[in-house]
Motif scaffolding. Sequence first.
Motif: not given
Lengths: 447, 257
Positions: B39-41, B175-176, B211-212, B243-247
């Motif tokens: 889960i990324m956010g 968690d992170e 982060y990816q 996501l990493e590329a576009r933010g």
Amino acid sequence: MSQVAAVRKPSRPVIGATAVAEAGATDPPWLRARRDEAWATYQATPMPSTRSEEWRYTDLSRKLQLDELVVAHGDRGPGAAAILPDALRRTMEQDRDSAARIVDIDGKVVSVELDESLARQGVVLASLRDAAREDDGDIRRLLATRAVPASDGKFPALNAALWNDGVYLRIPRGVRVERPVRLSRWVSRPGSATFTRIFIVAEEASQLSFVDEILSPDFETTTLVNTAVELFSYRGAQIQYVSLQRLGRGGFYLANQRTLAERDSTLDTLNVALGGSVGRVDLNASLLGPGAHSDMLGLYFGDADQHFDFNTSQDHVSPNAHSDLLYKGALDGSARGIFRGIIRVHEGAQGTDAYQTNRNLILSDDAIATSLPNLEIEADDVRCSHGATVGQLDAEALFYLMSRGLTRGKAERLVVLGFLGEVLARLPMGGVVEKVTNAIVAKLRGV
Amino acid sequence: MDDAPILKVAGLRAKVADEDLEILKGVDLAIKPGEIHAIMGPNGSGKSTLAKVIAGHPAYEPTGGSVYFRGEDLLDMEPDERARAGVFMAFQYPVEIPGVSIANFLRTALQTRLEDGEELDLFDFQELLMERMEQLEMDPSFAQRPVNDGFSGGEKKRNEILQMAVLKPALAVMDETDSGLDIDALKIVANGVNTLRRESPDKSVLLITHYQRILNHIIPDVVHVIVNGRIVESGGPEVALELEARGYEEYRKAHAA
């Protein structure tokens, strides 16, 4: 300690001149005179009240009725050692390694066992009453004069007048006693007042550790145990003194302890307070020579309405000495903990290193901890610090432990044991750590 | 393999316990045995809150929806019950427990998983602990250190993985865990997770990250993007790369409160 002893009719004198005369009946004249003098001091000294700073939080007028107590003389006779109470026997069996052992029942020494090789090296362990009778000169010079004299206050005076028996221990120059010497004490009589003295001299470059453990059943009436502890470490000597206070409820433990550490000697103390209804310890550590060192450790765990009051002082008389105090307590129920400590750096005591820390963990809404650290510095080249904390169980820590599967009770137990365990880790003496840990766990089962 | 999800989150809403601040606004998520979900956010999206609600952190209060773990209602269970049922959360900020050694802590944690009257075999435990520490390149002396007390950030994270490796949960929520780790520490942590999975392929992982980077070392089956308390996109590993590329910015704009 679950059985409740029945109240008996007084068969012994109350605190008064008759009791003093009886306590000194078989004493040499010098000691009788010293008792009489102490009794006069006692009578001339007012009972400490909450108006005095040192007794502000322990109200003796409510907690201790001295004239209702009966002075214990431990008249069990010489066969008493053969019929030790089960609770005392059980705790003694946990002491795996001992260099020597002395048992005291109701204020009277009933047995003394000393490793023969130590006796051959000149180690003396005896009933203080017997030793005083055969005085080697030092007792007369030092008993109740330099360490805990009658002039120190109401209770030191009372003890100097009424002490019935106790421990005399002398370690000769250069002798190192590797295993602990153990004193196991038992109080059986409800409503009694027991007066005991512990007198230990470690001569030059000698070494010993001493564990003073006291137990009793629960009492329905206030039962006083008054102990005067006089510890002398001569040049280069090492003493470790541990007090394990495990009286039953109703017990009122009142101790005056003084450590006199001479040049390059180490004199460490650990006071563990787990039992009794009231515990009051006055501890003074005097650092009398350069290189002297005192670690002063304390651990208390109160529940229900237990009341523990520690009054400590670190007297840096000599320059270049070191003292380090750490007292930690956990309080549950409506227990009360009081720590009042002072570091006194006397004029000219340059190069002093003195530290004082008191930490409290509050486990219930009704428990109260009071912490009063203090400094009095009359030298300019010193390193001193003091600190006090009162905190509650950390919710984040409990959640962390629970998130690994520990029940709330287990998690609390682990946090409290970890918190108090820091003190034991500083003086990891054989048997003491396990015994205290087990006693804490037993108390925590109620949490 | 059983195709029923081990974790099923449906319409989950949650708020900060002491405030009127809703953070999760209807999260849906299903993880099957053996799957790794990421889960990324962005910061404040609710991703850490989701982890804490699953673990039962008292600072958060579920206000709607459900969380089922192996068919059991997780929200109805105490944190310790969840742990014993097989849920583990690696903390973002592991807590210091002074005076309690790692060995003692883990021994107690394993003991609580046994039936009443059953005793942990201390020899087996010691062996397991030492083996796991070696895998994580931890010095054996670590076992006697008080839990997280005086640990560096990297040591704390490694200690979390050690606990996971010893407790072997059916579902590990991380968690992170990657935040604040240098690349070497990250590889050790990833290796710990991958070893557990290699040993027991049915173990599931929910990896929460900003982060990816960590996904190069722990390859996810599914990647979700969470924004403003809702999962807004789910897909394969390519989602993380995009996501990493576009933010996060365009997601944030599209799903503003």
